[in-house]
Design a protein around this motif. Sequence first.
Motif, PDB file in Angstrom:
ATOM      1  N   VAL A  60     -15.463 -36.283 -25.308  1.00  0.00           N
ATOM      2  CA  VAL A  60     -15.029 -37.092 -24.170  1.00  0.00           C
ATOM      3  C   VAL A  60     -16.128 -38.060 -23.742  1.00  0.00           C
ATOM      4  O   VAL A  60     -15.844 -39.166 -23.260  1.00  0.00           O
ATOM      5  N   GLN A  61     -17.386 -37.673 -23.949  1.00  0.00           N
ATOM      6  CA  GLN A  61     -18.504 -38.511 -23.520  1.00  0.00           C
ATOM      7  C   GLN A  61     -18.618 -39.804 -24.325  1.00  0.00           C
ATOM      8  O   GLN A  61     -19.289 -40.744 -23.889  1.00  0.00           O
ATOM      9  N   GLU A  62     -18.002 -39.874 -25.500  1.00  0.00           N
ATOM     10  CA  GLU A  62     -18.120 -41.077 -26.327  1.00  0.00           C
ATOM     11  C   GLU A  62     -16.838 -41.895 -26.378  1.00  0.00           C
ATOM     12  O   GLU A  62     -16.800 -42.948 -27.028  1.00  0.00           O
ATOM     13  N   VAL A 108     -11.382 -30.485 -20.667  1.00  0.00           N
ATOM     14  CA  VAL A 108     -10.675 -31.667 -20.186  1.00  0.00           C
ATOM     15  C   VAL A 108      -9.301 -31.777 -20.847  1.00  0.00           C
ATOM     16  O   VAL A 108      -8.285 -32.033 -20.174  1.00  0.00           O
ATOM     17  N   CYS A 109      -9.249 -31.575 -22.142  1.00  0.00           N
ATOM     18  CA  CYS A 109      -7.973 -31.680 -22.852  1.00  0.00           C
ATOM     19  C   CYS A 109      -7.013 -30.564 -22.454  1.00  0.00           C
ATOM     20  O   CYS A 109      -5.789 -30.762 -22.440  1.00  0.00           O
ATOM     21  N   ILE A 141     -24.025 -31.939 -28.864  1.00  0.00           N
ATOM     22  CA  ILE A 141     -22.658 -32.083 -29.358  1.00  0.00           C
ATOM     23  C   ILE A 141     -21.879 -30.790 -29.155  1.00  0.00           C
ATOM     24  O   ILE A 141     -20.724 -30.798 -28.707  1.00  0.00           O
ATOM     25  N   HIS A 142     -22.509 -29.667 -29.491  1.00  0.00           N
ATOM     26  CA  HIS A 142     -21.854 -28.361 -29.330  1.00  0.00           C
ATOM     27  C   HIS A 142     -21.456 -28.136 -27.874  1.00  0.00           C
ATOM     28  O   HIS A 142     -20.326 -27.712 -27.587  1.00  0.00           O
ATOM     29  N   ASN A 143     -22.358 -28.404 -26.954  1.00  0.00           N
ATOM     30  CA  ASN A 143     -22.064 -28.214 -25.533  1.00  0.00           C
ATOM     31  C   ASN A 143     -20.981 -29.175 -25.055  1.00  0.00           C
ATOM     32  O   ASN A 143     -20.111 -28.804 -24.251  1.00  0.00           O
ATOM     33  N   ASN A 144     -21.025 -30.396 -25.539  1.00  0.00           N
ATOM     34  CA  ASN A 144     -20.035 -31.391 -25.123  1.00  0.00           C
ATOM     35  C   ASN A 144     -18.648 -31.086 -25.680  1.00  0.00           C
ATOM     36  O   ASN A 144     -17.641 -31.500 -25.098  1.00  0.00           O
ATOM     37  N   VAL A 154     -10.108 -40.023 -20.052  1.00  0.00           N
ATOM     38  CA  VAL A 154      -9.731 -39.652 -21.420  1.00  0.00           C
ATOM     39  C   VAL A 154      -8.354 -40.215 -21.754  1.00  0.00           C
ATOM     40  O   VAL A 154      -8.137 -40.792 -22.827  1.00  0.00           O
ATOM     41  N   ALA A 155      -7.425 -40.057 -20.819  1.00  0.00           N
ATOM     42  CA  ALA A 155      -6.066 -40.555 -21.050  1.00  0.00           C
ATOM     43  C   ALA A 155      -6.052 -42.067 -21.225  1.00  0.00           C
ATOM     44  O   ALA A 155      -5.433 -42.599 -22.159  1.00  0.00           O
ATOM     45  N   TYR A 156      -6.755 -42.774 -20.358  1.00  0.00           N
ATOM     46  CA  TYR A 156      -6.743 -44.239 -20.431  1.00  0.00           C
ATOM     47  C   TYR A 156      -7.484 -44.753 -21.667  1.00  0.00           C
ATOM     48  O   TYR A 156      -7.083 -45.758 -22.260  1.00  0.00           O
ATOM     49  N   CYS A 157      -8.560 -44.068 -22.059  1.00  0.00           N
ATOM     50  CA  CYS A 157      -9.272 -44.482 -23.278  1.00  0.00           C
ATOM     51  C   CYS A 157      -8.366 -44.344 -24.496  1.00  0.00           C
ATOM     52  O   CYS A 157      -8.346 -45.223 -25.370  1.00  0.00           O
ATOM     53  N   GLN A 158      -7.617 -43.247 -24.561  1.00  0.00           N
ATOM     54  CA  GLN A 158      -6.725 -43.068 -25.712  1.00  0.00           C
ATOM     55  C   GLN A 158      -5.638 -44.136 -25.732  1.00  0.00           C
ATOM     56  O   GLN A 158      -5.361 -44.736 -26.784  1.00  0.00           O
ATOM     57  N   LEU A 159      -5.036 -44.396 -24.593  1.00  0.00           N
ATOM     58  CA  LEU A 159      -3.983 -45.404 -24.533  1.00  0.00           C
ATOM     59  C   LEU A 159      -4.528 -46.788 -24.895  1.00  0.00           C
ATOM     60  O   LEU A 159      -3.889 -47.548 -25.627  1.00  0.00           O
ATOM     61  N   LEU A 160      -5.712 -47.105 -24.387  1.00  0.00           N
ATOM     62  CA  LEU A 160      -6.328 -48.401 -24.684  1.00  0.00           C
ATOM     63  C   LEU A 160      -6.633 -48.554 -26.170  1.00  0.00           C
ATOM     64  O   LEU A 160      -6.513 -49.652 -26.732  1.00  0.00           O
TER      65      LEU A 160
END
Length: 293
Positions: free
Chosen positions: A36-38, A154-155, A144-147, A210-216
């Motif tokens: 999600v951070q990227e 979030v998902c 990365i593992h922690n993220n 997250v939702a808006y990034c995916q849609l974009l």
Amino acid sequence: MPRYELITKSGFAAQAWRRYDNHAFAATDAVAPLLVQELAKACMSLPIAFLQQGDAFVPHAVQGLEAGRNLFVVNGTWVGPYTPAAYRGYPFALAQGDGDDLHLCIDMDSGLVGAGDGFDQPFFDDAGEAAQPVKDALNFLQQIHNNRAVTKRVCAALAAEDLFQPWPLKVQGPNGERRVDGLFRIDEARLNSLDADALARVQKAGGLPVAYCQLLSMGNIQTLGLIARKLEEVKNRMPEMSDQIDVDGILQRHKSSAPEQDLEPVENDNVVNIAADTGDFDLSAFVKPEKSD
């Protein structure tokens, strides 16, 4: 397939490694997991979808339209503006030990481990401690593992509100149309209809970005079709030029010549055309210019 081996002082004190200089190791990855951070950076150039893994949904970069082919890797070069974090720790990886212990491993089939000339990064320093670049790799992979745990939470919040739906993606090729199954997207209509309490739950969990990034990002799926078409055109007509294809130049020209998009949905936005043009075309637009002496 990678062959990872645990890095130990007894096994690696006399060996060294070198950093990768191309992305051939990712050439067969049609998808790659994202954090999600990227997503804010990734969504600007990569198409993003969710893959279902058990009961969980995980964001992934969509990098190809068929199994075993990453269209963002051309002749070993990564041609996209953004490289997923999942690749940036290579050739290192983490292995789960007892309990919560994580151990650093390295891909022994990467060609990046050995002794002698060309391998300039020792695993251990003169005091027998892990060398700083190895510590840096471990720290990066631990982040990365922690993220990933954050991404999972979030998902899960998005799934709890039933915000995932299948992405009905189709690929139009010279032999007809085929479906690309297994991809999910955000249900935009449902997201917009959430009541105040549900919307607050999603927002508190960090799900809205997250939702808006995916849609974009979904419009970037057409980039894959563009790359596939141009690669096929050069391969078929001028195979001797295949190793000189200038994908970055193609993408830049496409971006600069693309018309302004309005906010109305495009009916065929879920259909990606990969059929190469059979008409006349300017080869100079698809290959790198020769370097002068």
